[in-house]
Motif scaffolding. Structure first.
Motif, PDB file in Angstrom:
ATOM      1  N   GLU A   1     -24.568-110.681 -14.378  1.00 40.61           N
ATOM      2  CA  GLU A   1     -24.702-110.069 -13.059  1.00 40.61           C
ATOM      3  C   GLU A   1     -26.117-110.301 -12.522  1.00 40.61           C
ATOM      4  O   GLU A   1     -26.313-110.706 -11.383  1.00 40.61           O
ATOM      5  CB  GLU A   1     -24.443-108.578 -13.201  1.00 40.61           C
ATOM      6  CG  GLU A   1     -23.912-107.900 -11.968  1.00 40.61           C
ATOM      7  CD  GLU A   1     -23.539-106.472 -12.321  1.00 40.61           C
ATOM      8  OE1 GLU A   1     -24.353-105.586 -12.019  1.00 40.61           O
ATOM      9  OE2 GLU A   1     -22.474-106.248 -12.909  1.00 40.61           O
TER      10      GLU A   1
ATOM     11  N   ARG B   1     -20.504-113.018 -24.911  1.00 38.29           N
ATOM     12  CA  ARG B   1     -19.973-111.814 -24.291  1.00 38.29           C
ATOM     13  C   ARG B   1     -21.105-110.991 -23.671  1.00 38.29           C
ATOM     14  O   ARG B   1     -20.975-110.432 -22.610  1.00 38.29           O
ATOM     15  CB  ARG B   1     -19.230-110.978 -25.331  1.00 38.29           C
ATOM     16  CG  ARG B   1     -18.263-110.005 -24.696  1.00 38.29           C
ATOM     17  CD  ARG B   1     -17.465-109.296 -25.752  1.00 38.29           C
ATOM     18  NE  ARG B   1     -18.300-108.911 -26.832  1.00 38.29           N
ATOM     19  CZ  ARG B   1     -18.097-109.239 -28.109  1.00 38.29           C
ATOM     20  NH1 ARG B   1     -17.072-109.945 -28.446  1.00 38.29           N
ATOM     21  NH2 ARG B   1     -18.928-108.838 -29.048  1.00 38.29           N
TER      22      ARG B   1
ATOM     23  N   GLY C   1     -21.758-109.882 -19.534  1.00 34.10           N
ATOM     24  CA  GLY C   1     -21.871-108.526 -19.004  1.00 34.10           C
ATOM     25  C   GLY C   1     -22.957-108.403 -17.966  1.00 34.10           C
ATOM     26  O   GLY C   1     -23.007-109.140 -16.986  1.00 34.10           O
ATOM     27  N   GLU C   2     -23.856-107.483 -18.229  1.00 37.74           N
ATOM     28  CA  GLU C   2     -24.901-107.161 -17.269  1.00 37.74           C
ATOM     29  C   GLU C   2     -25.769-108.371 -16.952  1.00 37.74           C
ATOM     30  O   GLU C   2     -26.145-108.599 -15.826  1.00 37.74           O
ATOM     31  CB  GLU C   2     -25.758-106.048 -17.857  1.00 37.74           C
ATOM     32  CG  GLU C   2     -26.749-105.479 -16.882  1.00 37.74           C
ATOM     33  CD  GLU C   2     -27.420-104.268 -17.491  1.00 37.74           C
ATOM     34  OE1 GLU C   2     -28.288-103.704 -16.835  1.00 37.74           O
ATOM     35  OE2 GLU C   2     -27.057-103.906 -18.618  1.00 37.74           O
TER      36      GLU C   2
ATOM     37  N   GLY D   1     -11.850 -98.776 -10.169  1.00 39.57           N
ATOM     38  CA  GLY D   1     -10.807 -97.770 -10.030  1.00 39.57           C
ATOM     39  C   GLY D   1      -9.438 -98.412 -10.042  1.00 39.57           C
ATOM     40  O   GLY D   1      -8.515 -97.948 -10.700  1.00 39.57           O
TER      41      GLY D   1
ATOM     42  N   ARG E   1      -8.449 -99.678 -13.502  1.00 38.94           N
ATOM     43  CA  ARG E   1      -8.110 -98.591 -14.405  1.00 38.94           C
ATOM     44  C   ARG E   1      -6.677 -98.114 -14.172  1.00 38.94           C
ATOM     45  O   ARG E   1      -5.958 -97.754 -15.071  1.00 38.94           O
ATOM     46  CB  ARG E   1      -9.093 -97.431 -14.182  1.00 38.94           C
ATOM     47  CG  ARG E   1      -9.044 -96.413 -15.238  1.00 38.94           C
ATOM     48  CD  ARG E   1     -10.262 -96.370 -16.141  1.00 38.94           C
ATOM     49  NE  ARG E   1     -11.355 -97.251 -15.830  1.00 38.94           N
ATOM     50  CZ  ARG E   1     -12.463 -96.867 -15.243  1.00 38.94           C
ATOM     51  NH1 ARG E   1     -12.601 -95.640 -14.849  1.00 38.94           N
ATOM     52  NH2 ARG E   1     -13.446 -97.703 -15.073  1.00 38.94           N
ATOM     53  N   ASN E   2      -6.257 -98.099 -12.918  1.00 40.37           N
ATOM     54  CA  ASN E   2      -4.899 -97.620 -12.639  1.00 40.37           C
ATOM     55  C   ASN E   2      -3.913 -98.750 -12.800  1.00 40.37           C
ATOM     56  O   ASN E   2      -2.979 -98.924 -12.192  1.00 40.37           O
ATOM     57  CB  ASN E   2      -4.840 -97.012 -11.240  1.00 40.37           C
ATOM     58  CG  ASN E   2      -5.798 -95.852 -11.156  1.00 40.37           C
ATOM     59  OD1 ASN E   2      -5.883 -95.055 -12.091  1.00 40.37           O
ATOM     60  ND2 ASN E   2      -6.552 -95.754 -10.071  1.00 40.37           N
TER      61      ASN E   2
END
Lengths: 340, 507
Positions: free
Chosen positions: A20, A12, A16-17, A336, A339-340
């Motif tokens: 990337e 994990r 993540g970073e 964004g 999240r929505n």
């Protein structure tokens, strides 16, 4: 924690970073491979000679080693939310100061000490102006760029100063296991930079100050002091680079290390250092340096002018920043939407 | 009143990453009326204004302007359509003249040259209409007083033939008699059929100048078009604060006496922000400050914490004076703070949870300057477990957490040992109900362990429910200090809101 839990934990973390960064570094390696391929296609007769290829690799690395040392310092400054336009000028001033007749009378040790001390000192002055004088980094270091080159010209009387020290001059020509000593110096500086950034409180403060200066301040970090130290570190790297460059040329002059600030900033950005601060890697910056050196080399072996080279370099810098901004925006938008 | 509706908003929604700033706003503004917008900070007023001004585009919902649905592509489009906005921070160019500001972006031109004389003449005429013919059109704006600057802003709006004027807290920068003058001008404008959307915290002003009131809460319209003069204060307040939130406070422990004094603030002052503030916090005591945004409460907390340098006064912890303006000294003395703006003031959003939790302690967890990810993860893990942070994975980036969990990260930072006084600025802003109750419990538990707490909240029930002692702050001064049990919500709201600049001014 069971073995499987540890394994999934590691996975994990990689997801993540780190992934990337890994992805970006792989892309950079791909770019590097493409550049080498272009070289092989444009000058097949050169690339058919294995001795030439090895020598060319060495010359690229040698070119990269001086800029690389400067870039390590620059990477810290940019991650910390600043910029240092004066690095080339500091290299020149440190080089000139280290090769005056008076300094040379103290021998190689005195010359190295002088270069490093001058670099560190000028860097700290930058830092002092920016952190405590509240000057914008761009302006403070731009002024230093002009002032340091001016002082270098004053000290040298606009003359090229020959290094008489066999030890200094020998640094660039020494090879260990067939690889130039300069490359080892870069490797050591980069490794030290990596440890400093990723494993020490200094590195953590750098990321915190660049990522969110107000949060760092309210957490009790002395952001002014740290900002000053960052520019000091950049100056220190410039001092080392001055010795390396002086050794390569066996001389120093006020015009040396011209536009190094451009190459160092470009390398850091290409390597994924966020211009707004808070994120960046030493490995990425190193790849950026090598890519830039390879481009320079590509132009040289094809006999193209430095003018054309500079135009292409400018274009690459703009492209790198555009890619960075685009990716940043895209990521923000995506978050964004999720999240929505 | 059957005046024409000029503006109608239906079910307006605007989201930003992580926030639903507008979540179903209804608004109807008629020609020639003063329509007041009321709402606490964070209710969505600013976002709403920006949507109307063409700065933001709504995600959902309809904006009807003069009977037609519109979507303004940019602020210029809104202005052209006749909607002018006067922001709280006046957006005048200080170094240009009055006339240049008034006609900025639409200068009267002939063959590419600005007709300066013509612009000056028209500016004089507009200023005359506003009753301020005495302001010289050719004077640089930076030489004007705040009130005159506001007049220039209004003149700019009129130069566009605005039919709707949006004013964001226009009285905030004005003195008594200037407010009266502002109201006179607003009345003249509305008499000409211009509609005004007026935003203010001050209930008295709304009563004086407003025709109708729309109340926003958490991005929603909770009351639309109430009569400004007749609606009882209690109703407006309840619509604003919205009793939708159930405050679940942990039971108050029996009063402890004889606790050692921890923090003493004497006569602390900072120009224009607060003055002569004295207070104490004892070990294990929770002291709450109630006050509106702009009352100087956040500035006070930041000054106590050393993030701002006071003009006068002292802060002592355990009888030892803190170095003024030094956060480092405050942290070393055992102070910790969770600031108001979590994201911009407290968090490294792109960094993992554990590095945010250890942001103030990683140096202590390090050995010889080398950080220890293992020790940091362990420490952070202890904190996240005790705060019941979700998700518990300390390697998650803070950006992905909810508001409540982000706040736990910030508070958790100060639980890693050494913190004896915790300063909390709006600890539950943007935090959902469940997480609120947990945060309340955490704060109480800390106090039970002997940590002193100094907190600020605009939600009065929160201050009353959580604090042992309550200080009421208004316009930079403490106006009342009492045990929480001696105060009720109405009394505090009265103290907090009543003292507007309109007190005693002619209505």
């Amino acid at each position: 924690m069971t073995a499987t839990a540890v394994k999934s934990d590691v996975r994990r973390r990689w997801a993540g970073e780190n992934s990337e960064n890994t992805t970006r570094n792989l892309v950079l390696l791909g770019v590097l491979a493409a550049l080498i391929a272009i070289g092989a296609i444009t000058r097949p007769q050169l690339y058919s000679d294995s001795t030439w290829v090895w020598n060319n690799v060495l010359s690229i690395l040698q070119l990269a080693s001086v800029i690389g040392v400067v870039t390590v310092g620059m990477t810290f400054v940019i991650i910390g939310g600043g910029i240092d336009l004066s690095v080339g000028a500091i290299v020149a001033l440190a080089g000139v100061w280290a090769t005056t007749v008076a300094t040379q009378s103290f021998g190689a040790g005195g010359m190295i000490f002088t270069a490093v001390a001058v670099g560190l000192g000028v860097g700290l002055v930058n830092g002092l102006l920016i952190a405590y004088g509240k000057l914008v980094p761009f302006i403070a270091t731009l002024a230093m760029l002009v002032a340091a080159r001016g002082l270098a010209a004053q000290i040298s009387g606009k003359q090229t100063q020959i290094s008489e020290s066999a030890v200094i001059n020998g640094i660039a020509s020494t090879k260990i296991l067939g690889i130039p000593l300069l490359v080892y110096i870069l490797a050591v500086v980069a490794a030290a930079g990596w440890v400093l950034l990723n494993r020490t409180t200094f590195g953590r403060r750098t990321v915190a100050v660049g990522g969110n200066a107000e949060a760092a301040r309210l957490a009790g970090i002395d952001i002014k002091r740290h900002t000053m130290l960052l520019y000091g570190l950049s100056g220190l790297c410039c001092g080392l680079a001055a010795i390396m460059l002086t050794s390569q040329a066996t001389s120093a002059q006020a015009a040396m290390a011209n536009l190094y600030e451009l190459d160092a900033i470009a390398a850091a950005i290409i390597g994924g250092t966020l211009l707004s601060g808070g994120r960046g890697t030493i490995v990425g910056s190193l790849l950026g340096v090598i890519i830039f050196a390879t481009i320079t080399n590509l132009f040289a072996i094809n006999g193209l002018s430095t003018e054309a080279q500079n135009m292409v370099k400018g274009g690459i810098i703009i492209a790198a920043v555009l890619v960075q901004q685009f990716r940043f925006d895209a990521v923000t938008r995506l978050l964004g939407r999720i999240r929505n | 009143m059957t005046a024409d509706v000029v503006l109608r908003l239906t079910d307006l929604v605007k989201t930003f990453p992580g926030v639903r700033a507008l979540d179903g706003v209804q608004l109807e503004v008629r020609a020639g009326e003063v329509h007041c917008l009321l709402g606490q900070n964070g209710a969505g007023k600013s976002t709403l204004i920006k949507v109307l001004a063409g700065v933001h585009r709504p995600d959902e919902g309809v904006v009807e302007w003069l009977g037609e649905p519109v979507a303004f592509a940019n602020p210029q489009a809104a202005m052209k359509a006749g909607i002018a906005t006067i922001y709280q921070e006046l957006d005048l160019v200080e170094d240009l003249t009055v006339a240049e500001n008034v006609f900025l972006g639409h200068e009267p031109r002939r063959a590419g040259f600005v007709r300066r004389g013509h612009a000056a003449a028209r500016t004089r005429e507009i200023l005359g209409r506003l009753g301020h013919g005495e302001i010289p059109p050719r004077r640089p704006v930076h030489k004007l007083q705040a009130a005159a600057k506001q007049i220039v802003s209004m003149a700019r709006a009129l130069s566009h033939d605005a039919r709707l004027l949006i004013m964001d807290e226009p009285s905030a920068v004005l003195a008594h008699d200037e407010v009266a003058n502002l109201f006179r001008i607003i009345r003249e404008l509305t008499a000409q059929g211009i509609a005004v959307v007026y935003i203010s915290h001050r209930l008295e002003e709304i009563r004086t100048i407003g025709d109708r009131v729309t109340v926003l809460k958490d991005g929603r319209t909770t009351a639309a078009g109430l009569p400004a003069a007749q609606t009882p204060t209690a109703e407006l307040v309840s619509r604003m604060t919205g009793r939708t939130i159930e405050y679940v406070f942990p039971p108050r422990p029996p009063e402890k006496t004889g606790q050692k004094e921890l923090l003493r603030v004497v006569n602390l002052s900072r120009g224009g922000e607060f003055s002569g503030v004295s207070l104490t916090v004892a070990a294990g005591e929770i002291v709450g400050i109630a006050g509106l945004v702009g009352s100087g409460r956040s500035e006070l907390l930041e000054t106590v914490y050393g993030a701002r340098r006071p003009d006068a006064g002292t802060v002592t912890v355990d009888g030892r004076r803190l170095t003024p303006g030094s956060v480092g000294a405050a942290v070393r003395a055992g102070l910790g703070m969770a600031p108001e703006e979590r994201k911009s003031q407290a968090l490294l959003l792109g960094e993992p949870i554990y590095r945010n939790v250890t942001l103030s302690t990683f140096t202590r967890l390090a050995r010889f300057g080398f950080t220890s990810a293992r020790r940091e993860r362990e420490s952070a893990g202890r904190v996240t477990r005790s705060l019941d942070l979700r998700p518990a994975d300390v390697d998650r980036r803070v950006r992905t957490l909810s508001g409540g969990n982000q706040q736990k990260v910030v508070v958790g930072r100060w639980l890693l040992g050494g913190t004896r006084l915790l300063i909390l600025d709006e600890p539950t802003r943007g935090v959902d109900v469940g997480a609120r109750a947990e945060l309340y419990r955490v704060i109480r538990d800390l106090a039970a362990d002997g940590v002193g707490v100094l907190l600020v909240s605009s939600e009065v029930p929160e201050v009353l429910g959580l604090a042992d002692r309550v200080l009421v702050m208004r316009e930079g001064r403490l106006v009342r200090t009492a045990a929480a049990g001696e105060l009720d919500e109405d009394t505090v709201l009265d103290l907090v809101m009543a003292g507007s600049l309109m007190e005693g001014a002619p209505a």
